[in-house]
Motif scaffolding. Structure first.
Motif, PDB file in Angstrom:
ATOM      1  N   ALA A 205       0.746  -1.193   0.150  1.00  0.00           N
ATOM      2  CA  ALA A 205       0.125  -0.010   0.093  1.00  0.00           C
ATOM      3  C   ALA A 205       0.832   1.059  -0.137  1.00  0.00           C
ATOM      4  O   ALA A 205       0.464   2.345  -0.432  1.00  0.00           O
ATOM      5  CB  ALA A 205      -0.928  -0.006   1.219  1.00  0.00           C
ATOM      6  N   GLY A 206       2.157   1.218   0.564  1.00  0.00           N
ATOM      7  CA  GLY A 206       3.134   2.155   0.616  1.00  0.00           C
ATOM      8  C   GLY A 206       2.239   3.378   1.167  1.00  0.00           C
ATOM      9  O   GLY A 206       1.766   3.254   2.186  1.00  0.00           O
ATOM     10  N   PHE A 207       2.550   4.442   1.059  1.00  0.00           N
ATOM     11  CA  PHE A 207       2.136   5.705   1.695  1.00  0.00           C
ATOM     12  C   PHE A 207       0.615   6.166   1.513  1.00  0.00           C
ATOM     13  O   PHE A 207       0.302   7.064   2.198  1.00  0.00           O
ATOM     14  CB  PHE A 207       3.038   6.948   1.625  1.00  0.00           C
ATOM     15  CG  PHE A 207       4.347   7.091   2.516  1.00  0.00           C
ATOM     16  CD1 PHE A 207       4.200   6.808   4.090  1.00  0.00           C
ATOM     17  CD2 PHE A 207       5.479   6.952   2.215  1.00  0.00           C
ATOM     18  CE1 PHE A 207       5.312   6.575   4.776  1.00  0.00           C
ATOM     19  CE2 PHE A 207       6.653   7.285   2.952  1.00  0.00           C
ATOM     20  CZ  PHE A 207       6.386   6.857   4.188  1.00  0.00           C
ATOM     21  N   GLY A 208       0.217   5.517   0.701  1.00  0.00           N
ATOM     22  CA  GLY A 208      -1.233   5.611   0.336  1.00  0.00           C
ATOM     23  C   GLY A 208      -2.301   5.734   1.632  1.00  0.00           C
ATOM     24  O   GLY A 208      -2.904   6.870   1.407  1.00  0.00           O
ATOM     25  N   PRO A 209      -2.165   4.877   2.461  1.00  0.00           N
ATOM     26  CA  PRO A 209      -3.146   5.134   3.410  1.00  0.00           C
ATOM     27  C   PRO A 209      -2.877   6.255   4.523  1.00  0.00           C
ATOM     28  O   PRO A 209      -3.864   6.776   4.951  1.00  0.00           O
ATOM     29  CB  PRO A 209      -3.054   3.629   4.091  1.00  0.00           C
ATOM     30  CG  PRO A 209      -2.606   2.570   3.095  1.00  0.00           C
ATOM     31  CD  PRO A 209      -1.707   3.460   2.194  1.00  0.00           C
ATOM     32  N   LEU A 210      -1.725   6.283   4.703  1.00  0.00           N
ATOM     33  CA  LEU A 210      -1.120   7.329   5.459  1.00  0.00           C
ATOM     34  C   LEU A 210      -1.483   8.876   4.743  1.00  0.00           C
ATOM     35  O   LEU A 210      -2.341   9.809   5.419  1.00  0.00           O
ATOM     36  CB  LEU A 210       0.234   7.402   5.864  1.00  0.00           C
ATOM     37  CG  LEU A 210       0.914   8.444   6.887  1.00  0.00           C
ATOM     38  CD1 LEU A 210      -0.110   8.665   8.129  1.00  0.00           C
ATOM     39  CD2 LEU A 210       2.166   8.480   6.919  1.00  0.00           C
ATOM     40  N   ALA A 211      -1.240   9.091   3.545  1.00  0.00           N
ATOM     41  CA  ALA A 211      -1.703  10.012   2.852  1.00  0.00           C
ATOM     42  C   ALA A 211      -3.102  10.412   2.799  1.00  0.00           C
ATOM     43  O   ALA A 211      -3.578  11.487   3.307  1.00  0.00           O
ATOM     44  CB  ALA A 211      -1.036  10.188   1.610  1.00  0.00           C
ATOM     45  N   GLU A 212      -3.863   9.421   2.725  1.00  0.00           N
ATOM     46  CA  GLU A 212      -5.501   9.576   2.858  1.00  0.00           C
ATOM     47  C   GLU A 212      -5.776   9.939   4.246  1.00  0.00           C
ATOM     48  O   GLU A 212      -6.812  10.991   4.213  1.00  0.00           O
ATOM     49  CB  GLU A 212      -5.862   8.140   2.494  1.00  0.00           C
ATOM     50  CG  GLU A 212      -7.660   8.137   2.441  1.00  0.00           C
ATOM     51  CD  GLU A 212      -7.949   7.016   1.977  1.00  0.00           C
ATOM     52  OE1 GLU A 212      -9.201   6.684   1.631  1.00  0.00           O
ATOM     53  OE2 GLU A 212      -7.328   5.785   1.545  1.00  0.00           O
ATOM     54  N   ARG A 213      -5.147   9.613   5.154  1.00  0.00           N
ATOM     55  CA  ARG A 213      -5.751  10.149   6.427  1.00  0.00           C
ATOM     56  C   ARG A 213      -5.387  11.384   6.783  1.00  0.00           C
ATOM     57  O   ARG A 213      -6.009  12.287   7.396  1.00  0.00           O
ATOM     58  CB  ARG A 213      -5.090   9.121   7.612  1.00  0.00           C
ATOM     59  CG  ARG A 213      -5.583   7.838   7.855  1.00  0.00           C
ATOM     60  CD  ARG A 213      -5.094   7.071   9.105  1.00  0.00           C
ATOM     61  NE  ARG A 213      -5.686   7.737  10.436  1.00  0.00           N
ATOM     62  CZ  ARG A 213      -5.265   7.223  11.339  1.00  0.00           C
ATOM     63  NH1 ARG A 213      -4.634   6.018  11.374  1.00  0.00           N
ATOM     64  NH2 ARG A 213      -5.804   7.812  12.419  1.00  0.00           N
ATOM     65  N   ILE A 214      -4.035  11.904   6.277  1.00  0.00           N
ATOM     66  CA  ILE A 214      -3.809  13.292   6.244  1.00  0.00           C
ATOM     67  C   ILE A 214      -4.649  14.247   5.570  1.00  0.00           C
ATOM     68  O   ILE A 214      -5.029  15.386   5.875  1.00  0.00           O
ATOM     69  CB  ILE A 214      -1.955  13.291   6.162  1.00  0.00           C
ATOM     70  CG1 ILE A 214      -1.392  12.766   7.283  1.00  0.00           C
ATOM     71  CG2 ILE A 214      -1.663  14.989   5.979  1.00  0.00           C
ATOM     72  CD1 ILE A 214       0.094  12.488   6.936  1.00  0.00           C
ATOM     73  N   HIS A 215      -4.832  13.510   4.265  1.00  0.00           N
ATOM     74  CA  HIS A 215      -5.801  14.567   3.436  1.00  0.00           C
ATOM     75  C   HIS A 215      -6.943  14.789   3.987  1.00  0.00           C
ATOM     76  O   HIS A 215      -7.619  15.790   3.836  1.00  0.00           O
ATOM     77  CB  HIS A 215      -5.964  13.986   2.182  1.00  0.00           C
ATOM     78  CG  HIS A 215      -4.727  14.010   1.247  1.00  0.00           C
ATOM     79  ND1 HIS A 215      -4.578  12.800   0.171  1.00  0.00           N
ATOM     80  CD2 HIS A 215      -3.460  14.559   1.378  1.00  0.00           C
ATOM     81  CE1 HIS A 215      -3.236  13.265  -0.304  1.00  0.00           C
ATOM     82  NE2 HIS A 215      -2.692  14.088   0.234  1.00  0.00           N
ATOM     83  N   ALA A 216      -7.540  13.677   4.660  1.00  0.00           N
ATOM     84  CA  ALA A 216      -9.003  13.866   5.406  1.00  0.00           C
ATOM     85  C   ALA A 216      -8.852  14.775   6.500  1.00  0.00           C
ATOM     86  O   ALA A 216     -10.033  15.550   6.979  1.00  0.00           O
ATOM     87  CB  ALA A 216      -9.330  12.232   6.060  1.00  0.00           C
ATOM     88  N   LEU A 217      -7.704  15.246   7.085  1.00  0.00           N
ATOM     89  CA  LEU A 217      -7.657  16.389   8.063  1.00  0.00           C
ATOM     90  C   LEU A 217      -7.616  17.664   7.417  1.00  0.00           C
ATOM     91  O   LEU A 217      -7.475  18.726   8.071  1.00  0.00           O
ATOM     92  CB  LEU A 217      -6.421  15.909   8.868  1.00  0.00           C
ATOM     93  CG  LEU A 217      -6.378  14.643   9.956  1.00  0.00           C
ATOM     94  CD1 LEU A 217      -4.956  14.600  10.350  1.00  0.00           C
ATOM     95  CD2 LEU A 217      -7.418  14.785  10.564  1.00  0.00           C
ATOM     96  N   GLY A 218      -7.776  17.767   6.102  1.00  0.00           N
ATOM     97  CA  GLY A 218      -7.369  18.902   5.380  1.00  0.00           C
ATOM     98  C   GLY A 218      -6.027  19.309   5.168  1.00  0.00           C
ATOM     99  O   GLY A 218      -5.847  20.473   4.743  1.00  0.00           O
TER     100      GLY A 218
END
Length: 432
Positions: free
Chosen positions: A90-103
């Protein structure tokens, strides 16, 4: 061409507090703090610094022949031990998604070149018939980090390697890349190839170049053509001598800060740092309160990118308050920022606000406190002030004197300031 932006990037970077060892949980803790407390003030980028692929990463240095996590094409991937959400490819995809969800926006650190381990394994370069050993340039390896060797840009597959790595990062949702070992010595071919690879992803990724030791203004147009921001110094730490050295650098570079690109004085080593970092033990930064104000004032008036180096959740409220002073942060939108005076330990800067306000920054480089009377015209203000003159860190109105004062031109207003050792005052003048 890199993305144009009207103010420099602002965010948090893991290096000063966690060095090579930051974990997913620590990144998220800082991202959540930023979203809650700092995002309204413009802080919006979270950057995972160096060695996120090394499962053996440690404080105070790098590991020779580290067993970097890598895919079959020689591209580094996150260590799943420290970044559990990256497991299973998955790479950094899931972490990036969580950070994007924070705006917020998500960034990572990268190194110039190709991993030594990819060369040793002779990994195939994605999209080509070439292998890592064919594109490697061992003679142009990083001088301070053992993980990578250079790329031979006379071989077309060197560009293909960068294209494949940036395509992978874009697929993860990366918004910002701090590309290291690019500027000392100056690696023009790598900078061009890296910027080209970013453009080919189709994703709006901002590019930051490091480190900036001995960087010359002769490189300005090349930097502007390929990067969003570039370092003008080596690593900055919580030592006044490091901060003071950047006064001369910013005096050279700040007049060129614009939407075309941002000269970068490095991260703000403020707050709780050294937790597992390269330099020093866990500590609140060793700068005095006055030195912290001077650092922030210089970075703001020079319109430098701002990347906080301290661990946000455990930094003291007084430090966090420096990052949430909206009046001071408005300097990032100013124009014509420049040093106008430097003599006997007194440094003066001026800048023009976007709504007609004028800014003055006064710095005391001496080890002793000093009281000064500035001639209003020497800092670009009217001879007779008819408006509000306020110090933005304290909120206090500043005393002025229209009587004759030594060193102040006849008929001009004297601005009286008391400056702490290594201290600063940041003034805003608004005419009536």
């Amino acid at each position: 061409m890199p993305l144009a932006r009207t103010t420099p990037p602002m965010g948090w970077n893991s290096w000063d507090c966690f060095g090579t060892t930051v974990t997913e949980a620590e990144v998220l803790a800082n991202a959540e703090f930023m979203a809650k407390h700092l995002l309204p003030y413009g802080w919006d980028t979270v950057v995972v610094d160096i060695d996120w692929s090394d499962p053996t990463a440690r404080s105070h240095g790098y590991n020779d022949d580290a067993p970097l996590a890598m895919d079959e094409h020689g591209r580094l991937i996150p260590d799943p031990g420290r970044f559990p959400s990256s497991a299973g490819g998955a790479g950094f995809g899931p972490l990036a998604e969580r950070i994007h969800a924070l705006g917020l926006r998500f960034g990572i650190h990268t190194m110039r070149g190709i991993p030594r381990r990819a060369v040793a394994a002779d990994a195939p370069i994605l999209g080509t018939d070439a292998r890592a050993s064919e594109v490697a340039d061992a003679a142009n390896a990083c001088e301070w980090n053992p993980d990578m060797v250079g790329l031979d840009h006379d071989h077309p597959a060197a560009q293909a390697y960068y294209d494949s790595t940036l395509d992978l990062y874009a697929s993860w949702g990366v918004d910002f890349i701090k590309a290291d070992d690019m500027l000392w010595p100056y690696q023009a071919a790598d900078i061009e190839a890296y910027a080209r690879a970013i453009a080919r992803t189709g994703r709006p990724i901002e590019l930051s170049l490091s480190p900036g030791r001995d960087l010359s203004l002769t490189r300005l147009e090349h930097l502007r053509e390929h990067a969003t921001m570039w370092r003008i110094c080596d690593d900055l730490w919580d030592d006044w001598h490091d901060v003071e050295a950047n006064f001369a650098r910013f005096a050279r570079w700040a007049p060129h800060a614009s939407a075309s690109g941002w000269p970068d004085g490095d991260m703000l080593p403020l707050g709780r740092i050294g937790i597992r970092a390269e330099r020093g033990e866990p500590r609140h930064d060793r700068l005095t309160p006055a030195e912290r104000v001077s650092l922030m004032t210089l970075w703001l008036v020079a319109r430098s990118p701002l990347m906080i180096g301290g661990d946000l959740p455990t930094s003291d409220p007084a430090t966090i308050a420096l990052f949430t002073n909206a009046d001071a942060l408005a300097l990032l939108r100013a124009e014509a920022s420049r040093e106008v005076f430097r003599e006997n330990g007194l440094v003066l800067w001026t800048a023009d606000g976007t709504d007609g306000e004028r800014y003055v920054a006064a710095f005391n480089l001496h080890d002793e406190a000093r009281d000064i009377a500035l001639d209003a015209q020497n800092v670009g203000l009217p001879a007779q002030l008819d408006g509000e003159l306020r110090e933005l860190w304290t909120g206090a109105e500043i005393a002025t004197d229209h009587a004759a004062v030594r060193g102040v031109a006849h008929g001009s207003t004297a601005i009286r300031l008391s400056l702490a050792p290594h201290g600063a005052a940041l003034l805003r003048y608004v005419a009536r």
